[in-house]
Enzyme design. Structure first.
Site, mmCIF file in Angstrom:
data_model
loop_
_atom_site.group_PDB
_atom_site.id
_atom_site.type_symbol
_atom_site.label_atom_id
_atom_site.label_comp_id
_atom_site.label_asym_id
_atom_site.label_seq_id
_atom_site.Cartn_x
_atom_site.Cartn_y
_atom_site.Cartn_z
ATOM 1 N N SER A 112 66.219 37.903 57.668
ATOM 2 C CA SER A 112 66.264 36.489 57.561
ATOM 3 C C SER A 112 65.620 35.888 56.252
ATOM 4 C CB SER A 112 65.680 35.919 58.986
ATOM 5 O OG SER A 112 64.316 36.112 58.761
ATOM 6 N N LYS A 113 65.994 34.681 56.454
ATOM 7 C CA LYS A 113 65.157 33.784 55.043
ATOM 8 C C LYS A 113 63.511 33.892 55.406
ATOM 9 C CE LYS A 113 65.538 29.202 54.947
ATOM 10 N NZ LYS A 113 66.243 28.066 55.106
#
Ligand code: GLU
Length: 516
Positions: free
Chosen positions: A263-264
């Site tokens: 994920s970011k």
């Protein structure tokens, strides 16, 4: 035979995640291999999630990676427009057809009604779904009298159009990576296909476009696999099933530790890039650097991404784009998630730095020079510098971290080595060597090496007596390229001044140590 046509279909809801770049890469490689077309389609029907600048970012990321488009917004092609917001009428037409055929229906339930239902179900530890088991209890054109539906529509009451999923059926797809995947219709919800604002949802727009753009293969992330069941129904209801594209759902990209989807947040937490390029968000926590700014070469990123899901079945790891587009195949893409191995990305980058001719690294070094170090340096100097350092670094900014001393004075000396190696009584001999080096006719690495060897013989000293001193004097560190090569690149004057300064410092350091 149908033409091989693939599309990359991102939604411009923010910067393109590196997983999106991988999807684009796989589509691109297969299009090249099959002599087909690689198409960019912007899926911008969700106005609430639209982010200005995202489309430009996507285009720039593809350009940086060298994933050249055959058709797309701003490029043109025979199947445009390539932005869904410019194709609205088309979707409305097919939503209407589905309504007319009784395979879709109007739903008038308000958002508040649906929220209330969700909460009620949740209280019973159940999940509310608008589907073939609940729809007959809800407010829609299946339950309301025809004239009431008409009245509501004419009065402009907000509605959505939902797909009417049949009961007790099974649908299967032949996924090119996963084989036969079967879905039970009773587990599918009646997806909204047209929203209150008259715009289609992803599902309808995606299918209509894939049909009219004559897409032959849909190659996308695993997260879209469940939606495929709905897509099959759409193809079926619209009578397009015989020309339906083939599907291939790519494995997830997993966190560096291996558990869960990358994920970011992993990028921010670990200080690693998870986007191709920098993005300037509204808040500082939404802004970050990408692979480009971290000092990666696009070829290395492509090679790394190719291996996040695919393998050639041999030991070979380095693949140019040409080789990839020959060897790549859907058959060799795995089903299970691929771990985002950042050290491996750095390793790939190093291999590409080494393989890049020194002269070609010059422009990259200048582009990655944030401190103006290269401003008054010639291309020849920078090429030589690149050649000396490229095996010792993995990403571009490390050229400056590891080789700053080529551009300015030594910042500090490894004092442990001074203690070990510097003998003040040898200062006179080292001064003499310094003068001879500065006056050397053949001022090259080879010339310096011959000179130093002769000096060692005269003194009866070994390499360990001389080289560490020269190396520390010129660079401050024991790590780095050949000391003779460092000297040759620094030039006579610099060598002479630097050694003098260093010897003074070594003497002083020695005195301080002795009196401490
Ligand atoms: N718009 C979808 C996305 O953002 C496209 C998925 C697909 O390729 O069908 O990923």
């Amino acid at each position: 035979m149908t033409k091989f046509r693939v599309r990359f279909a991102p939604s411009p809801t923010g910067p393109l995640h590196i997983g999106g770049v991988r999807t684009a890469l796989y589509n691109y490689l297969l299009a090249r291999q099959q002599g087909g077309s690689f198409i960019l389609r912007i899926e911008d029907t969700d106005q609430t999630r639209y982010v200005p600048g995202a489309e430009a970012y996507i285009v720039e990321a593809l350009r940086w990676c060298g994933l050249e488009l055959d058709e797309g917004p701003g490029i043109g092609g025979d199947y445009g427009p390539y932005r869904q917001s410019e194709r609205k009428d088309l979707y409305q037409k097919y939503a209407q057809q589905l309504l007319d055929q009784g395979q879709a229906y109007y739903a008038f339930d308000s958002a508040a009604d649906l929220d209330r239902l969700r909460a009620e179900y949740e209280a019973r530890k159940a999940v509310f779904r608008y589907d073939n088991s609940t729809r007959m209890d809800l407010l829609n054109s299946l339950t309301l009298p025809t004239d009431e539906v008409k009245r509501r529509l004419e009065a402009g009451e907000p509605y959505t159009v939902r797909l009417k999923i049949p009961r007790d059926e099974e649908v299967s797809i032949q996924d090119r990576i996963r084989g036969t995947v079967t879905f039970k219709s009773n587990e599918l919800d009646d997806k909204i296909i047209l929203k209150a604002d008259g715009l289609p949802t992803y599902h309808l727009a995606n299918i209509v476009d894939d049909h009219f753009m004559e897409i032959s293969h849909v190659i996308r992330g695993e997260e879209w696999l469940p939606s495929t069941a709905h897509h099959i129904y759409l193809y079926r209801f619209l009578n397009w099933e015989s020309t339906m594209p083939q599907f291939a759902h790519l494995p997830l990209i997993l966190k560096p530790k291996g558990k869960g989807k990358l994920s970011k947040r992993d990028g921010a937490k670990l200080g690693i890039p998870v986007f191709p390029l920098a993005w300037e968000g509204d808040r500082p926590e939404d802004s970050f650097a990408g692979f480009r700014e971290f000092g990666f070469l696009p070829q290395a990123v492509n090679n790394f991404l190719a291996f996040l899901g695919w393998n050639p079945g041999t030991e070979q790891e380095l693949f140019s784009m040409d080789q990839l587009s020959t060897d790549f195949s859907l058959e060799r893409i795995g089903k299970s998630g691929a771990r985002f191995d950042y050290p491996k990305a750095r390793w790939f980058n190093q291999q590409y730095l080494i393989a890049t001719p020194d002269v070609d690294l010059v422009a990259l070094l200048r582009a990655h020079d944030t401190d103006g170090l290269t401003t008054d340096r010639s291309d020849a100097f920078l090429a030589a510098f690149a050649g000396l350092m490229k095996e010792r670094v993995q990403v571009l900014p490390e050229f400056w971290e590891a080789g700053y001393y080529f551009f300015g004075p030594v910042r500090d000396y490894e004092t442990k080595m001074i203690r070990k190696k510097w003998k003040p009584e040898r200062r006179a001999a080292f001064d003499a060597l310094r003068d001879r080096w500065a006056e050397l006719e053949d001022f090259t690495a080879a010339g310096a090496e011959a000179l130093v060897k002769a000096f060692m013989e005269e003194q009866g000293w070994g390499f360990g007596d001389v080289l560490p001193i020269l190396r520390l004097g010129l660079s401050g560190t024991m790590k780095g390229p050949s000391v003779f090569a460092i000297g040759a690149l620094l030039g006579r004057e610099e060598v002479s001044q630097r050694l003098q300064l260093a010897y003074d410092y070594f003497d002083q350091y020695h005195r301080e140590q002795a009196s401490a």
